[in-house]
Design an enzyme around this catalytic site. Structure first.
Site, PDB file in Angstrom:
ATOM      1  N   CYS A 117      13.891 -47.211  15.485  1.00  0.00           N
ATOM      2  CA  CYS A 117      13.413 -47.182  13.971  1.00  0.00           C
ATOM      3  C   CYS A 117      11.915 -47.825  13.810  1.00  0.00           C
ATOM      4  O   CYS A 117      11.202 -48.051  13.041  1.00  0.00           O
ATOM      5  CB  CYS A 117      14.311 -47.611  12.933  1.00  0.00           C
ATOM      6  SG  CYS A 117      15.727 -46.371  12.868  1.00  0.00           S
ATOM      7  N   HIS A 257      10.432 -49.299   6.647  1.00  0.00           N
ATOM      8  CA  HIS A 257      10.950 -48.257   7.045  1.00  0.00           C
ATOM      9  C   HIS A 257      12.172 -47.706   6.095  1.00  0.00           C
ATOM     10  O   HIS A 257      12.833 -48.422   5.318  1.00  0.00           O
ATOM     11  CB  HIS A 257      11.818 -48.817   8.226  1.00  0.00           C
ATOM     12  CG  HIS A 257      13.047 -47.934   8.689  1.00  0.00           C
ATOM     13  ND1 HIS A 257      12.611 -46.614   9.306  1.00  0.00           N
ATOM     14  CD2 HIS A 257      14.261 -47.987   9.030  1.00  0.00           C
ATOM     15  CE1 HIS A 257      13.538 -45.993   9.696  1.00  0.00           C
ATOM     16  NE2 HIS A 257      14.561 -46.840   9.669  1.00  0.00           N
ATOM     17  N   ASN A 287      16.343 -40.831   6.962  1.00  0.00           N
ATOM     18  CA  ASN A 287      15.910 -41.843   7.891  1.00  0.00           C
ATOM     19  C   ASN A 287      15.226 -41.161   9.208  1.00  0.00           C
ATOM     20  O   ASN A 287      15.924 -40.582   9.990  1.00  0.00           O
ATOM     21  CB  ASN A 287      16.852 -42.834   8.421  1.00  0.00           C
ATOM     22  CG  ASN A 287      16.505 -43.874   9.270  1.00  0.00           C
ATOM     23  OD1 ASN A 287      15.488 -43.748  10.047  1.00  0.00           O
ATOM     24  ND2 ASN A 287      17.339 -44.706   9.592  1.00  0.00           N
TER      25      ASN A 287
HETATM   26  O1  UT7 Z   1      17.193 -47.338  10.521  1.00  0.00           O
HETATM   27  C1  UT7 Z   1      18.048 -48.505  10.781  1.00  0.00           C
HETATM   28  C2  UT7 Z   1      19.508 -47.916  11.040  1.00  0.00           C
HETATM   29  N1  UT7 Z   1      20.268 -47.748  10.103  1.00  0.00           N
HETATM   30  C3  UT7 Z   1      20.353 -48.330   8.782  1.00  0.00           C
HETATM   31  O2  UT7 Z   1      19.679 -49.018   8.319  1.00  0.00           O
HETATM   32  C4  UT7 Z   1      21.642 -48.079   8.058  1.00  0.00           C
HETATM   33  C5  UT7 Z   1      22.196 -49.367   7.349  1.00  0.00           C
HETATM   34  N2  UT7 Z   1      23.266 -48.963   6.835  1.00  0.00           N
HETATM   35  C6  UT7 Z   1      23.643 -48.095   5.634  1.00  0.00           C
HETATM   36  O3  UT7 Z   1      22.612 -47.663   5.188  1.00  0.00           O
HETATM   37  C7  UT7 Z   1      25.097 -48.069   5.051  1.00  0.00           C
HETATM   38  O4  UT7 Z   1      25.926 -48.925   5.483  1.00  0.00           O
HETATM   39  C8  UT7 Z   1      25.856 -46.868   5.035  1.00  0.00           C
HETATM   40  C9  UT7 Z   1      25.123 -45.738   4.038  1.00  0.00           C
HETATM   41  C10 UT7 Z   1      25.810 -46.124   6.573  1.00  0.00           C
HETATM   42  C11 UT7 Z   1      27.222 -46.941   4.453  1.00  0.00           C
HETATM   43  O5  UT7 Z   1      27.258 -47.330   3.361  1.00  0.00           O
HETATM   44  P1  UT7 Z   1      28.151 -48.507   2.942  1.00  0.00           P
HETATM   45  O6  UT7 Z   1      27.989 -48.870   1.375  1.00  0.00           O
HETATM   46  O7  UT7 Z   1      27.962 -49.536   3.953  1.00  0.00           O
HETATM   47  O8  UT7 Z   1      29.677 -48.087   3.179  1.00  0.00           O
HETATM   48  P2  UT7 Z   1      30.862 -48.308   4.147  1.00  0.00           P
HETATM   49  O9  UT7 Z   1      30.409 -47.951   5.665  1.00  0.00           O
HETATM   50  O10 UT7 Z   1      31.408 -49.681   3.795  1.00  0.00           O
HETATM   51  O11 UT7 Z   1      31.962 -47.536   3.598  1.00  0.00           O
HETATM   52  C12 UT7 Z   1      32.328 -47.649   2.142  1.00  0.00           C
HETATM   53  C13 UT7 Z   1      33.493 -46.352   2.067  1.00  0.00           C
HETATM   54  C14 UT7 Z   1      34.384 -46.264   3.187  1.00  0.00           C
HETATM   55  O12 UT7 Z   1      35.689 -45.687   2.913  1.00  0.00           O
HETATM   56  P3  UT7 Z   1      36.987 -46.797   2.558  1.00  0.00           P
HETATM   57  O13 UT7 Z   1      37.336 -47.462   3.877  1.00  0.00           O
HETATM   58  O14 UT7 Z   1      36.314 -47.872   1.580  1.00  0.00           O
HETATM   59  O15 UT7 Z   1      38.022 -45.990   1.879  1.00  0.00           O
HETATM   60  C15 UT7 Z   1      33.841 -45.241   4.093  1.00  0.00           C
HETATM   61  O16 UT7 Z   1      34.980 -44.472   4.837  1.00  0.00           O
HETATM   62  O17 UT7 Z   1      32.781 -45.296   2.101  1.00  0.00           O
HETATM   63  C16 UT7 Z   1      33.393 -44.069   3.178  1.00  0.00           C
HETATM   64  N3  UT7 Z   1      32.365 -43.249   3.663  1.00  0.00           N
HETATM   65  C17 UT7 Z   1      31.931 -42.300   2.973  1.00  0.00           C
HETATM   66  N4  UT7 Z   1      32.328 -41.568   1.886  1.00  0.00           N
HETATM   67  C18 UT7 Z   1      31.797 -40.408   1.570  1.00  0.00           C
HETATM   68  C19 UT7 Z   1      31.405 -43.475   4.734  1.00  0.00           C
HETATM   69  N5  UT7 Z   1      30.375 -42.508   4.848  1.00  0.00           N
HETATM   70  C20 UT7 Z   1      30.716 -41.851   3.768  1.00  0.00           C
HETATM   71  C21 UT7 Z   1      30.121 -40.559   3.196  1.00  0.00           C
HETATM   72  N6  UT7 Z   1      30.770 -40.057   2.076  1.00  0.00           N
HETATM   73  N7  UT7 Z   1      29.006 -40.027   3.877  1.00  0.00           N
END
Ligand code: UT7
Length: 330
Positions: A117, A257, A287
């Site tokens: 990225c 980004h 992204n």
């Molecule tokens: O380009 C640079 C590289 N990438 C990034 O910069 C990405 C950086 N990270 C992020 O953007 C975020 O961490 C994500 C969007 C990937 C995830 O968001 P989050 O608020 O950190 O969610 P999380 O991973 O803590 O997950 C929270 C909950 C989990 O469920 P439980 O364990 O609380 O029941 C996940 O299983 O949300 C669930 N979850 C989803 N639910 C519905 C994770 N992905 C999804 C989804 N739809 N797509």
């Protein structure tokens, strides 16, 4: 009297997104997710994906043609093509070589820069060095990725995030005080496995088992990436501004980004920049890795949001971890 300083300036910009769109509602039919979750947690509404049979360099070619037209530079006059990408047409040679041939840039030397990225910021830093040193008078700097080719459509934590696109800038030389004022690059390789594709390289070559286990697709610890991204982008932005001798109040526009709207909001708040001065287009594209900054830059210029004399701050963070920032005066 001191001699005016030779700097690299952006002579033109161009971008390309593939025609095919995948909306959040389309993804609802593939994995257990919802438009609401994706919108609230990321800000993304839809993304574009490269059609089957096309490669990254096909997309990059369109962006480069527009950038060269905008700059009124003939491909034959290019001295260098530097392409930020981690999703080249082939494992080797570089996609920059494929691009060089498509453009007919016979005089140019070309190579890829692999910084995920942060690929565009890294490629810009390299292009800037070539131009500033006088080793190149005209350089094409590209950020282009097709990460849709590396998505695991069973992993809702990653497949919702990424899209394909390409962006490019043409660099020339100037001594009028405008141009790339500073670039800052950093990496921390202790985080390699926070965001990576486990197989397909020399450590774990492709085989039926790696395909069966989905090891050719992106694996990410999103929470960890999120946390470190905000902190690192703030720090490196301040360092790039210091080096350029520019205060944050003098910056007309921040082009970060485009990974997550919440990352961008947090970064803007930590830098003390109002959101009116921050470009956000991830709702349309997701992204797009190395392409996100040059695409946003091109859109901002064509929308009249960048005027001569404006100072723009670019910053990125991604796999490696690799991050960087650049300050550019137009
Ligand atoms: O380009 C640079 C590289 N990438 C990034 O910069 C990405 C950086 N990270 C992020 O953007 C975020 O961490 C994500 C969007 C990937 C995830 O968001 P989050 O608020 O950190 O969610 P999380 O991973 O803590 O997950 C929270 C909950 C989990 O469920 P439980 O364990 O609380 O029941 C996940 O299983 O949300 C669930 N979850 C989803 N639910 C519905 C994770 N992905 C999804 C989804 N739809 N797509």
């Amino acid at each position: 009297m001191s001699r005016p300083q030779r700097r690299s300036v952006i002579l033109g910009t161009g971008s390309e997104v593939p025609a095919k769109v995948i909306t959040n509602h389309d993804i609802e039919k593939i994995v257990d997710t919802s438009d609401e979750w994706i919108t609230v947690r990321t800000g993304i509404k839809e993304r574009h994906v490269l059609e089957a049979g096309k490669g990254n360099a096909d997309m990059a070619y369109e962006a480069c043609k527009r950038a060269l037209d905008d700059a009124k530079v003939d491909p034959k006059d290019l001295d260098a093509i530097i392409m930020g990408t981690v999703s080249g047409d082939y494992t080797f040679p570089s996609s920059a070589c494929v691009l060089e041939d498509k453009l007919g840039a016979r005089k140019a030397f070309s190579f890829d820069v692999g910084a995920a990225c942060s690929g565009f910021i890294n490629a810009l830093a390299v292009g800037d060095l070539f131009v500033r040193s006088g080793k190149a008078n005209k350089a094409l700097v590209v950020g282009s990725d097709a990460l849709s080719r590396m998505l695991n459509w069973k992993d809702r934590g990653t497949c919702i995030l990424f899209g394909d696109a390409a962006g490019a800038v043409v660099l020339g030389a100037s001594e009028d005080g405008s141009g790339v004022l500073s670039t800052k690059l950093r990496t921390d390789g202790s985080y390699v496995k926070m965001l990576y594709v486990p197989a397909g390289g020399s450590l774990k070559p492709p085989c039926p088992e790696t395909v069966r286990n989905d090891e050719h697709t992106i694996v990410m610890n999103g929470k960890e990436v999120f946390k470190i991204a905000v902190r690192s982008m703030e720090e490196i932005s301040r360092q790039a501004l210091d080096e350029a001798g520019v205060s944050i109040d003098q910056v007309s526009l921040v082009i970060p980004h485009q990974a997550n709207k919440r990352i961008i909001d947090a970064l803007a708040s930590r830098l003390g920049v109002p959101m009116e001065k921050v470009i956000v287009n991830l709702d349309k594209y997701g992204n797009t890795s190395a392409a996100s900054i040059p695409v946003a830059l091109d859109e901002a210029r064509r929308a009249g949001r960048i005027q001569p004399g404006d100072i723009v701050l670019l910053n990125a963070f991604g796999a490696g971890f690799a991050w960087g920032a650049a300050v550019v005066k137009f």
